[in-house]
Design a protein around this motif. Structure first.
Motif, PDB file in Angstrom:
ATOM      1  N   LYS A   1       0.844  -1.186   0.115  1.00  0.00           N
ATOM      2  CA  LYS A   1      -0.054  -0.188  -0.098  1.00  0.00           C
ATOM      3  C   LYS A   1       0.833   1.321  -0.059  1.00  0.00           C
ATOM      4  CE  LYS A   1      -4.281  -1.747   1.794  1.00  0.00           C
ATOM      5  NZ  LYS A   1      -5.369  -1.375   2.743  1.00  0.00           N
ATOM      6  N   VAL A   2       2.010   1.306   0.889  1.00  0.00           N
ATOM      7  CA  VAL A   2       2.943   2.708   0.759  1.00  0.00           C
ATOM      8  C   VAL A   2       3.398   2.644  -0.483  1.00  0.00           C
ATOM      9  CG1 VAL A   2       5.178   3.078   1.844  1.00  0.00           C
ATOM     10  CG2 VAL A   2       3.373   2.167   3.463  1.00  0.00           C
ATOM     11  N   LEU A   3       3.846   1.619  -1.009  1.00  0.00           N
ATOM     12  CA  LEU A   3       4.719   1.707  -2.519  1.00  0.00           C
ATOM     13  C   LEU A   3       3.634   2.052  -3.618  1.00  0.00           C
ATOM     14  CD1 LEU A   3       6.595  -1.909  -2.673  1.00  0.00           C
ATOM     15  CD2 LEU A   3       7.400   0.465  -2.297  1.00  0.00           C
ATOM     16  N   ASN A   4       2.317   1.748  -3.521  1.00  0.00           N
ATOM     17  CA  ASN A   4       1.287   2.110  -4.461  1.00  0.00           C
ATOM     18  C   ASN A   4       1.125   3.551  -4.058  1.00  0.00           C
ATOM     19  OD1 ASN A   4      -2.032   1.900  -5.084  1.00  0.00           O
ATOM     20  ND2 ASN A   4      -0.709   1.406  -6.748  1.00  0.00           N
ATOM     21  N   LEU A   5       0.647   4.181  -2.805  1.00  0.00           N
ATOM     22  CA  LEU A   5       0.574   5.459  -2.547  1.00  0.00           C
ATOM     23  C   LEU A   5       1.433   6.218  -2.943  1.00  0.00           C
ATOM     24  CD1 LEU A   5      -1.193   5.020   1.091  1.00  0.00           C
ATOM     25  CD2 LEU A   5      -2.507   5.839  -1.360  1.00  0.00           C
ATOM     26  N   ASN A   6       3.073   5.853  -2.765  1.00  0.00           N
ATOM     27  CA  ASN A   6       4.003   6.536  -3.156  1.00  0.00           C
ATOM     28  C   ASN A   6       3.979   6.975  -4.673  1.00  0.00           C
ATOM     29  OD1 ASN A   6       4.960   7.143  -0.538  1.00  0.00           O
ATOM     30  ND2 ASN A   6       6.532   5.482  -0.746  1.00  0.00           N
ATOM     31  N   TYR A   7       4.008   5.983  -5.272  1.00  0.00           N
ATOM     32  CA  TYR A   7       3.818   5.995  -6.887  1.00  0.00           C
ATOM     33  C   TYR A   7       2.537   6.848  -7.194  1.00  0.00           C
ATOM     34  CZ  TYR A   7       3.211   4.898 -12.003  1.00  0.00           C
ATOM     35  OH  TYR A   7       3.314   4.928 -13.122  1.00  0.00           O
ATOM     36  N   ASN A   8       1.214   6.899  -6.866  1.00  0.00           N
ATOM     37  CA  ASN A   8       0.358   7.500  -7.126  1.00  0.00           C
ATOM     38  C   ASN A   8       0.597   8.921  -6.951  1.00  0.00           C
ATOM     39  OD1 ASN A   8      -1.079   5.512  -8.116  1.00  0.00           O
ATOM     40  ND2 ASN A   8      -2.090   4.952  -6.338  1.00  0.00           N
ATOM     41  N   LYS A   9       1.270   9.170  -5.747  1.00  0.00           N
ATOM     42  CA  LYS A   9       1.446  10.726  -5.460  1.00  0.00           C
ATOM     43  C   LYS A   9       2.588  11.170  -6.409  1.00  0.00           C
ATOM     44  CE  LYS A   9       0.701  10.348  -0.399  1.00  0.00           C
ATOM     45  NZ  LYS A   9       1.291  10.088   0.842  1.00  0.00           N
ATOM     46  N   LYS A  10       3.677  10.339  -6.591  1.00  0.00           N
ATOM     47  CA  LYS A  10       4.817  10.920  -7.412  1.00  0.00           C
ATOM     48  C   LYS A  10       4.279  11.033  -8.853  1.00  0.00           C
ATOM     49  CE  LYS A  10       9.494  10.799  -7.989  1.00  0.00           C
ATOM     50  NZ  LYS A  10      10.382  11.468  -7.191  1.00  0.00           N
ATOM     51  N   LYS A  11       3.477  10.218  -9.439  1.00  0.00           N
ATOM     52  CA  LYS A  11       3.035  10.410 -10.579  1.00  0.00           C
ATOM     53  C   LYS A  11       2.135  11.645 -10.884  1.00  0.00           C
ATOM     54  CE  LYS A  11       2.425   8.783 -14.777  1.00  0.00           C
ATOM     55  NZ  LYS A  11       3.249   8.977 -15.956  1.00  0.00           N
ATOM     56  N   ALA A  12       1.136  11.782  -9.779  1.00  0.00           N
ATOM     57  CA  ALA A  12       0.329  12.706  -9.767  1.00  0.00           C
ATOM     58  C   ALA A  12       1.117  14.274 -10.015  1.00  0.00           C
ATOM     59  CB  ALA A  12      -0.566  12.751  -8.579  1.00  0.00           C
ATOM     60  N   ASP A  13       2.158  14.416  -9.051  1.00  0.00           N
ATOM     61  CA  ASP A  13       2.993  15.513  -9.302  1.00  0.00           C
ATOM     62  C   ASP A  13       3.747  15.627 -10.519  1.00  0.00           C
ATOM     63  OD1 ASP A  13       2.207  15.935  -6.251  1.00  0.00           O
ATOM     64  OD2 ASP A  13       4.521  15.143  -5.842  1.00  0.00           O
ATOM     65  N   LEU A  14       4.254  14.735 -11.027  1.00  0.00           N
ATOM     66  CA  LEU A  14       4.857  14.877 -12.285  1.00  0.00           C
ATOM     67  C   LEU A  14       3.734  15.273 -13.242  1.00  0.00           C
ATOM     68  CD1 LEU A  14       6.965  11.617 -12.432  1.00  0.00           C
ATOM     69  CD2 LEU A  14       7.841  14.108 -12.451  1.00  0.00           C
ATOM     70  N   THR A  15       2.661  14.526 -13.396  1.00  0.00           N
ATOM     71  CA  THR A  15       1.449  15.007 -14.361  1.00  0.00           C
ATOM     72  C   THR A  15       1.263  16.242 -14.168  1.00  0.00           C
ATOM     73  OG1 THR A  15       0.817  12.986 -14.266  1.00  0.00           O
ATOM     74  CG2 THR A  15      -0.773  14.350 -15.225  1.00  0.00           C
ATOM     75  N   ALA A  16       1.092  16.733 -12.978  1.00  0.00           N
ATOM     76  CA  ALA A  16       0.599  18.255 -12.749  1.00  0.00           C
ATOM     77  C   ALA A  16       1.720  19.167 -13.311  1.00  0.00           C
ATOM     78  CB  ALA A  16       0.473  18.611 -11.127  1.00  0.00           C
ATOM     79  N   LYS A  17       3.130  18.963 -13.165  1.00  0.00           N
ATOM     80  CA  LYS A  17       3.777  19.895 -13.506  1.00  0.00           C
ATOM     81  C   LYS A  17       4.125  19.736 -15.056  1.00  0.00           C
ATOM     82  CE  LYS A  17       6.925  19.322  -9.533  1.00  0.00           C
ATOM     83  NZ  LYS A  17       8.130  18.487  -9.054  1.00  0.00           N
ATOM     84  N   SER A  18       3.826  18.547 -15.749  1.00  0.00           N
ATOM     85  CA  SER A  18       3.771  18.581 -17.192  1.00  0.00           C
ATOM     86  C   SER A  18       2.745  18.742 -17.848  1.00  0.00           C
ATOM     87  CB  SER A  18       4.638  17.379 -17.575  1.00  0.00           C
ATOM     88  OG  SER A  18       3.860  16.187 -17.348  1.00  0.00           O
ATOM     89  N   ALA A  19       1.609  19.120 -17.206  1.00  0.00           N
ATOM     90  CA  ALA A  19       0.145  19.269 -17.993  1.00  0.00           C
ATOM     91  C   ALA A  19       0.335  20.135 -19.061  1.00  0.00           C
ATOM     92  CB  ALA A  19      -1.031  19.368 -17.037  1.00  0.00           C
ATOM     93  N   LYS A  20       0.408  19.662 -20.336  1.00  0.00           N
ATOM     94  CA  LYS A  20       0.294  20.596 -21.333  1.00  0.00           C
ATOM     95  C   LYS A  20      -1.008  20.855 -21.861  1.00  0.00           C
ATOM     96  CE  LYS A  20       5.067  19.126 -22.679  1.00  0.00           C
ATOM     97  NZ  LYS A  20       6.038  18.553 -23.373  1.00  0.00           N
ATOM     98  N   SER A  21      -1.934  19.973 -21.961  1.00  0.00           N
ATOM     99  CA  SER A  21      -3.175  19.890 -22.456  1.00  0.00           C
ATOM    100  C   SER A  21      -4.254  20.595 -21.541  1.00  0.00           C
ATOM    101  CB  SER A  21      -3.441  18.700 -23.073  1.00  0.00           C
ATOM    102  OG  SER A  21      -3.887  17.542 -22.200  1.00  0.00           O
ATOM    103  N   ALA A  22      -5.271  21.272 -22.003  1.00  0.00           N
ATOM    104  CA  ALA A  22      -6.270  21.763 -21.311  1.00  0.00           C
ATOM    105  C   ALA A  22      -7.127  20.411 -20.557  1.00  0.00           C
ATOM    106  CB  ALA A  22      -7.227  22.453 -21.980  1.00  0.00           C
ATOM    107  N   LYS A  23      -7.112  19.223 -21.003  1.00  0.00           N
ATOM    108  CA  LYS A  23      -8.049  18.231 -20.686  1.00  0.00           C
ATOM    109  C   LYS A  23      -6.788  17.100 -20.154  1.00  0.00           C
ATOM    110  CE  LYS A  23     -11.445  15.038 -21.892  1.00  0.00           C
ATOM    111  NZ  LYS A  23     -12.359  14.401 -22.785  1.00  0.00           N
ATOM    112  N   PRO A  24      -6.315  17.108 -19.035  1.00  0.00           N
ATOM    113  CA  PRO A  24      -5.329  15.986 -18.560  1.00  0.00           C
ATOM    114  C   PRO A  24      -6.064  14.889 -18.533  1.00  0.00           C
ATOM    115  CG  PRO A  24      -5.644  17.536 -16.872  1.00  0.00           C
ATOM    116  CD  PRO A  24      -6.464  17.995 -17.926  1.00  0.00           C
ATOM    117  N   LYS A  25      -5.338  13.789 -18.733  1.00  0.00           N
ATOM    118  CA  LYS A  25      -5.949  12.337 -18.401  1.00  0.00           C
ATOM    119  C   LYS A  25      -5.516  11.559 -17.418  1.00  0.00           C
ATOM    120  CE  LYS A  25      -5.141  11.220 -23.618  1.00  0.00           C
ATOM    121  NZ  LYS A  25      -4.337  10.440 -24.412  1.00  0.00           N
TER     122      LYS A  25
END
Length: 147
Positions: free
Chosen positions: A18-42
């Protein structure tokens, strides 16, 4: 069951998973937010699923083909990837994937009767490039799938 399988040495606790999965989800969300180029993020994949039948079939395939190609297949390496941003990949475009690559050692045929221990130690397992990787498992998307 007469011969139960040995308990794998790589098992982890459900809590640590659970810790590993939560860490992945948080890290991925941070990266996605930083690189969101489109108006409609997936929403990106946070899990990949393969059926036992698919995995067993792939293992049988890579062992058999590996021998034919002169390799002793000894494992599978899991790589993360991202689908290209193009129409060809449809809804998967730009999303995370996980693909499997067989690993093994080249079979060495030797005419020498005794093989040196040092020579055996030098040979390491690496990706078997003559065998095809496996992809296209079913993806899980947040928030529906968290461990």
């Amino acid at each position: 069951m007469k011969n139960p399988p040995a308990k794998p040495s790589q098992l982890i606790t459900k809590e640590f998973a659970k810790v590993l999965n939560l860490n992945y989800n948080k890290k991925k969300a941070d990266l996605t937010a930083k690189s969101a180029k489109s108006a409609k993020p997936k929403e990106d994949a946070n899990a990949i699923w393969y059926s036992l039948e698919e995995l067993e079939n792939y293992i049988h395939y890579i062992k058999t083909q590996g021998l034919e190609d002169g390799y002793t297949v000894d494992g599978i390496r899991f790589y993360f990837g991202v689908y290209p941003e193009d129409e060809k990949h449809g809804e998967k475009a730009g999303l995370t994937t996980l693909f499997l690559v067989p690993t093994g050692k080249k079979t060495v045929t030797s005419t020498a009767k005794v093989q040196s221990f040092a020579l055996v130690q030098e040979q390491t397992s690496s990706d078997v490039e003559s065998l095809s990787p496996m992809n296209y498992g079913n993806i899980g998307r947040p928030p529906s799938l968290t461990y």
